[in-house]
Design an enzyme around this catalytic site. Sequence first.
Site, PDB file in Angstrom:
ATOM      1  N   LYS A   1       1.948   2.254  -5.304  1.00  0.00           N
ATOM      2  CA  LYS A   1       1.844   1.840  -5.912  1.00  0.00           C
ATOM      3  C   LYS A   1       1.413   1.667  -7.786  1.00  0.00           C
ATOM      4  O   LYS A   1       2.108   2.395  -8.511  1.00  0.00           O
ATOM      5  CB  LYS A   1       2.602   0.032  -6.083  1.00  0.00           C
ATOM      6  CG  LYS A   1       3.149  -0.122  -5.111  1.00  0.00           C
ATOM      7  CD  LYS A   1       3.702  -1.962  -4.997  1.00  0.00           C
ATOM      8  CE  LYS A   1       2.663  -2.252  -4.230  1.00  0.00           C
ATOM      9  NZ  LYS A   1       2.220  -2.033  -2.771  1.00  0.00           N
TER      10      LYS A   1
ATOM     11  N   GLN B   1       1.837  -5.959  -3.342  1.00  0.00           N
ATOM     12  CA  GLN B   1       2.367  -5.947  -1.212  1.00  0.00           C
ATOM     13  C   GLN B   1       3.764  -5.365  -1.242  1.00  0.00           C
ATOM     14  O   GLN B   1       4.222  -4.095  -2.495  1.00  0.00           O
ATOM     15  CB  GLN B   1       2.263  -7.586  -1.568  1.00  0.00           C
ATOM     16  CG  GLN B   1       1.477  -8.761  -1.571  1.00  0.00           C
ATOM     17  CD  GLN B   1       0.865  -8.736  -2.593  1.00  0.00           C
ATOM     18  OE1 GLN B   1       1.899  -9.483  -3.385  1.00  0.00           O
ATOM     19  NE2 GLN B   1      -1.006  -8.786  -2.701  1.00  0.00           N
TER      20      GLN B   1
ATOM     21  N   GLY C   1      -4.212  -4.114  -3.976  1.00  0.00           N
ATOM     22  CA  GLY C   1      -5.028  -2.996  -4.211  1.00  0.00           C
ATOM     23  C   GLY C   1      -4.756  -1.893  -4.215  1.00  0.00           C
ATOM     24  O   GLY C   1      -3.961  -0.799  -3.917  1.00  0.00           O
ATOM     25  N   HIS C   2      -4.294  -1.543  -5.806  1.00  0.00           N
ATOM     26  CA  HIS C   2      -4.248  -0.322  -6.750  1.00  0.00           C
ATOM     27  C   HIS C   2      -5.061   0.992  -6.472  1.00  0.00           C
ATOM     28  O   HIS C   2      -5.614   0.473  -7.385  1.00  0.00           O
ATOM     29  CB  HIS C   2      -3.176  -0.971  -7.541  1.00  0.00           C
ATOM     30  CG  HIS C   2      -1.985  -1.946  -6.866  1.00  0.00           C
ATOM     31  ND1 HIS C   2      -0.836  -2.561  -8.210  1.00  0.00           N
ATOM     32  CD2 HIS C   2      -1.976  -2.708  -5.890  1.00  0.00           C
ATOM     33  CE1 HIS C   2      -0.030  -3.283  -7.510  1.00  0.00           C
ATOM     34  NE2 HIS C   2      -0.431  -3.348  -6.159  1.00  0.00           N
TER      35      HIS C   2
ATOM     36  N   ASP D   1       0.439  -0.927   0.434  1.00  0.00           N
ATOM     37  CA  ASP D   1       0.046   0.069   0.125  1.00  0.00           C
ATOM     38  C   ASP D   1       0.427   1.254   0.021  1.00  0.00           C
ATOM     39  O   ASP D   1       0.368   2.925   0.521  1.00  0.00           O
ATOM     40  CB  ASP D   1      -0.934   0.210   1.468  1.00  0.00           C
ATOM     41  CG  ASP D   1      -1.907  -1.164   1.095  1.00  0.00           C
ATOM     42  OD1 ASP D   1      -2.067  -1.627  -0.067  1.00  0.00           O
ATOM     43  OD2 ASP D   1      -1.876  -1.773   2.452  1.00  0.00           O
TER      44      ASP D   1
HETATM   45  P1  GDP Z   1      -0.972   0.457  -3.652  1.00  0.00           P
HETATM   46  O1  GDP Z   1      -1.569  -0.776  -2.634  1.00  0.00           O
HETATM   47  O2  GDP Z   1       1.018   0.601  -3.120  1.00  0.00           O
HETATM   48  O3  GDP Z   1      -1.503   1.025  -4.646  1.00  0.00           O
HETATM   49  O4  GDP Z   1      -1.095   1.606  -2.260  1.00  0.00           O
HETATM   50  P2  GDP Z   1      -2.808   1.466  -2.224  1.00  0.00           P
HETATM   51  O5  GDP Z   1      -4.031   2.162  -3.123  1.00  0.00           O
HETATM   52  O6  GDP Z   1      -3.005   0.461  -1.162  1.00  0.00           O
HETATM   53  O7  GDP Z   1      -2.533   2.579  -0.928  1.00  0.00           O
HETATM   54  C1  GDP Z   1      -2.133   4.356  -1.378  1.00  0.00           C
HETATM   55  C2  GDP Z   1      -3.456   4.699  -1.157  1.00  0.00           C
HETATM   56  O8  GDP Z   1      -2.815   6.153  -0.637  1.00  0.00           O
HETATM   57  C3  GDP Z   1      -4.248   5.298  -1.889  1.00  0.00           C
HETATM   58  O9  GDP Z   1      -5.288   5.447  -0.752  1.00  0.00           O
HETATM   59  C4  GDP Z   1      -4.289   6.352  -2.891  1.00  0.00           C
HETATM   60  O10 GDP Z   1      -4.613   7.164  -3.532  1.00  0.00           O
HETATM   61  C5  GDP Z   1      -3.137   7.386  -1.835  1.00  0.00           C
HETATM   62  N1  GDP Z   1      -2.143   7.925  -1.664  1.00  0.00           N
HETATM   63  C6  GDP Z   1      -0.834   7.553  -2.498  1.00  0.00           C
HETATM   64  N2  GDP Z   1       0.119   8.812  -2.906  1.00  0.00           N
HETATM   65  C7  GDP Z   1      -0.642   9.606  -1.888  1.00  0.00           C
HETATM   66  C8  GDP Z   1       0.108  10.802  -1.819  1.00  0.00           C
HETATM   67  O11 GDP Z   1       0.906  10.736  -2.183  1.00  0.00           O
HETATM   68  N3  GDP Z   1      -0.973  11.741   0.147  1.00  0.00           N
HETATM   69  C9  GDP Z   1      -1.976  10.881   0.140  1.00  0.00           C
HETATM   70  N4  GDP Z   1      -2.370  11.250   0.841  1.00  0.00           N
HETATM   71  N5  GDP Z   1      -2.584   9.963  -0.767  1.00  0.00           N
HETATM   72  C10 GDP Z   1      -1.760   8.925  -1.099  1.00  0.00           C
HETATM   73  P1  IMO Z   2      -0.970  -4.174  -2.409  1.00  0.00           P
HETATM   74  O1  IMO Z   2      -0.454  -4.630  -3.686  1.00  0.00           O
HETATM   75  C1  IMO Z   2      -1.104  -4.767   2.233  1.00  0.00           C
HETATM   76  C2  IMO Z   2      -0.892  -8.472   3.387  1.00  0.00           C
HETATM   77  C3  IMO Z   2      -2.727  -9.302   4.202  1.00  0.00           C
HETATM   78  C4  IMO Z   2      -2.423 -10.255   5.271  1.00  0.00           C
HETATM   79  C5  IMO Z   2      -0.625 -10.112   4.438  1.00  0.00           C
HETATM   80  C6  IMO Z   2      -1.214 -12.108   4.067  1.00  0.00           C
HETATM   81  O2  IMO Z   2      -2.504  -3.551  -1.905  1.00  0.00           O
HETATM   82  O3  IMO Z   2      -0.222  -3.546  -1.613  1.00  0.00           O
HETATM   83  P2  IMO Z   2      -2.704 -12.682   1.682  1.00  0.00           P
HETATM   84  O4  IMO Z   2      -4.009 -12.650   1.398  1.00  0.00           O
HETATM   85  O5  IMO Z   2      -1.692 -12.125   0.528  1.00  0.00           O
HETATM   86  O6  IMO Z   2      -2.359 -13.768   1.827  1.00  0.00           O
HETATM   87  O7  IMO Z   2      -2.253 -12.030   3.392  1.00  0.00           O
HETATM   88  O8  IMO Z   2      -0.166 -10.015   3.214  1.00  0.00           O
HETATM   89  N1  IMO Z   2      -1.637  -8.305   1.723  1.00  0.00           N
HETATM   90  C7  IMO Z   2      -1.237  -6.748   1.382  1.00  0.00           C
HETATM   91  N2  IMO Z   2      -1.182  -5.895   2.331  1.00  0.00           N
HETATM   92  N3  IMO Z   2      -1.413  -4.188   1.002  1.00  0.00           N
HETATM   93  C8  IMO Z   2      -1.056  -5.827  -0.099  1.00  0.00           C
HETATM   94  O9  IMO Z   2      -1.226  -5.380  -1.508  1.00  0.00           O
HETATM   95  C9  IMO Z   2      -1.054  -7.145   0.810  1.00  0.00           C
HETATM   96  N4  IMO Z   2      -1.364  -7.927  -0.025  1.00  0.00           N
HETATM   97  C10 IMO Z   2      -1.679  -9.232   1.189  1.00  0.00           C
HETATM   98  O10 IMO Z   2      -3.301  -7.957   5.050  1.00  0.00           O
HETATM   99  O11 IMO Z   2      -1.378  -9.385   6.359  1.00  0.00           O
HETATM  100 MG    MG Z   3      -2.903  -1.997  -1.805  1.00  0.00          MG
END
Ligand code: GDP
Ligand code: IMO
Ligand code: MG
Length: 424
Positions: A16, A224, A40-41, A13
């Site tokens: 990416k 991840q 979840g991207h 998270d």
């Molecule tokens: P990913 O899994 O690495 O793609 O990241 P996620 O989408 O799960 O989580 C990142 C969260 O931070 C999302 O809700 C994005 O919209 C938000 N986000 C990304 N970059 C920024 C930033 O620079 N500032 C803020 N406030 N939010 C951001």
């Molecule tokens: P992105 O790509 C954050 C965590 C789960 C759990 C562990 C194992 O959005 O960064 P799994 O379902 O893979 O067997 O869960 O890994 N986890 C993540 N945490 N971002 C993710 O993906 C994750 N994918 C799995 O919360 O702790």
């Molecule tokens: Mg994510």
Amino acid sequence: MAVDLLLGLQWGDEGKGKIVDVLTSKYDIIARFQGGPNAGHTLEFDGQKHVLHTIPSGIFHDDSINLVGNGVVIDPVIFKKELDNLAKHGIDYKSKLLISRKAHLILPTHRLLDAASEASKGKAKIGSTLKGIGPTYMDKTGRNGLRVGDLEMADWQDRYRALADKHEKMIAFYDVDVQYDLKELEKEFRTAIETLKELTFIDSEDYLHKSMKNGKSILAEGAQGSLLDIDFGTYPFVTSSNTTAAGACTGLGVAPREIGEAFGIFKAYTTRVGSGPFPTELFDETGEKMGRIGNEFGATTGRKRRCGWLDLVALKYAVQVNGITQLIMMKGDVLSGFDTLKVCTAYKYKGETIDHLPFNIEPENLEPVYTEMKGWKEDLTKMTDASTLPKEFNDYVEYLERELETPITIVSVGPDRSQTIQRS
Ligand code: GDP
Ligand code: IMO
Ligand code: MG
């Protein structure tokens, strides 16, 4: 041309999805190499927010090809939902989405096995996303899995039935209360498979080699983060794939010498969702504030993310394991208004001060050692140029660059595509 990588350096998270979307205009092909719908991207642009789980984050650009590589595990049901959502937004995905025949399939019973395994663990549960990731990769390494290419085989139905029946016996073995209606789940699965079959299945390693030979540029999108890597993460509280740079080689069929830039992405603080150790976790108002301002809720499960200070020991480890050449720092805007920022520079471990990530980082063994820095007050979210960033922010970034011996070339100051600042 070389293959560039974009990898999360923490517990996922990091942002990416947002940065892959920003970088896509520079690449011909965006390729996911591991993970599955546990990811979840999030992408934001034109006032809209999109969350992708299995589909690469370049899909919103007209000129890029998006490849789901052999290292990814695909749940047709979730994949169909993603496709339906893209169609709703007028995205013509069929012309630019390719699927590796060697990618493994998540069956409905894999999801049930994930739930049964977690329920059987009680308090020691991993906190998995319950998407069937662990059981699917277990079947892959156990040489029992079903792959996308199997959908084209005459005996697909028989092989599906044999594996699903075996899974049902395994679910019963766990002896926990998992309620399900497999007939209903299979109906949904079969419909989703028909949708999946409308897409183009390819021998993706061959496709990538030919693309490289023809001068196409490729960005491999990680899912991840490094601390969730099956080998190098905080085992057993990890995911079931190699999230680190090596995973891009096995998950796409790309040789190590073909890797170019390795972009490492991290938040200006740290978050984690699910169970497992987290040395710099905050249980006070400061942690609450980070979560509130940063809107730290999982993009896949909606769970509240645990928050804490930046852990430089863990970050150094991730930079090393991945061979990171450029860093990208996200969410600096969230730290605006914090008077003092803390950064963990070492651990007190069994009476000693150490500067590396030891085998066991459970809290009873380990205490973080912090250095303090002055925070910045300015709202960063409207800034578009590096020259306008406040001094204290630059001090923080430059300190991290020195410690990590790697340049921070991009800083992100908000969730939108436009809230991205290129440094030198
Ligand atoms: P990913 O899994 O690495 O793609 O990241 P996620 O989408 O799960 O989580 C990142 C969260 O931070 C999302 O809700 C994005 O919209 C938000 N986000 C990304 N970059 C920024 C930033 O620079 N500032 C803020 N406030 N939010 C951001
Ligand atoms: P992105 O790509 C954050 C965590 C789960 C759990 C562990 C194992 O959005 O960064 P799994 O379902 O893979 O067997 O869960 O890994 N986890 C993540 N945490 N971002 C993710 O993906 C994750 N994918 C799995 O919360 O702790
Ligand atoms: Mg994510």
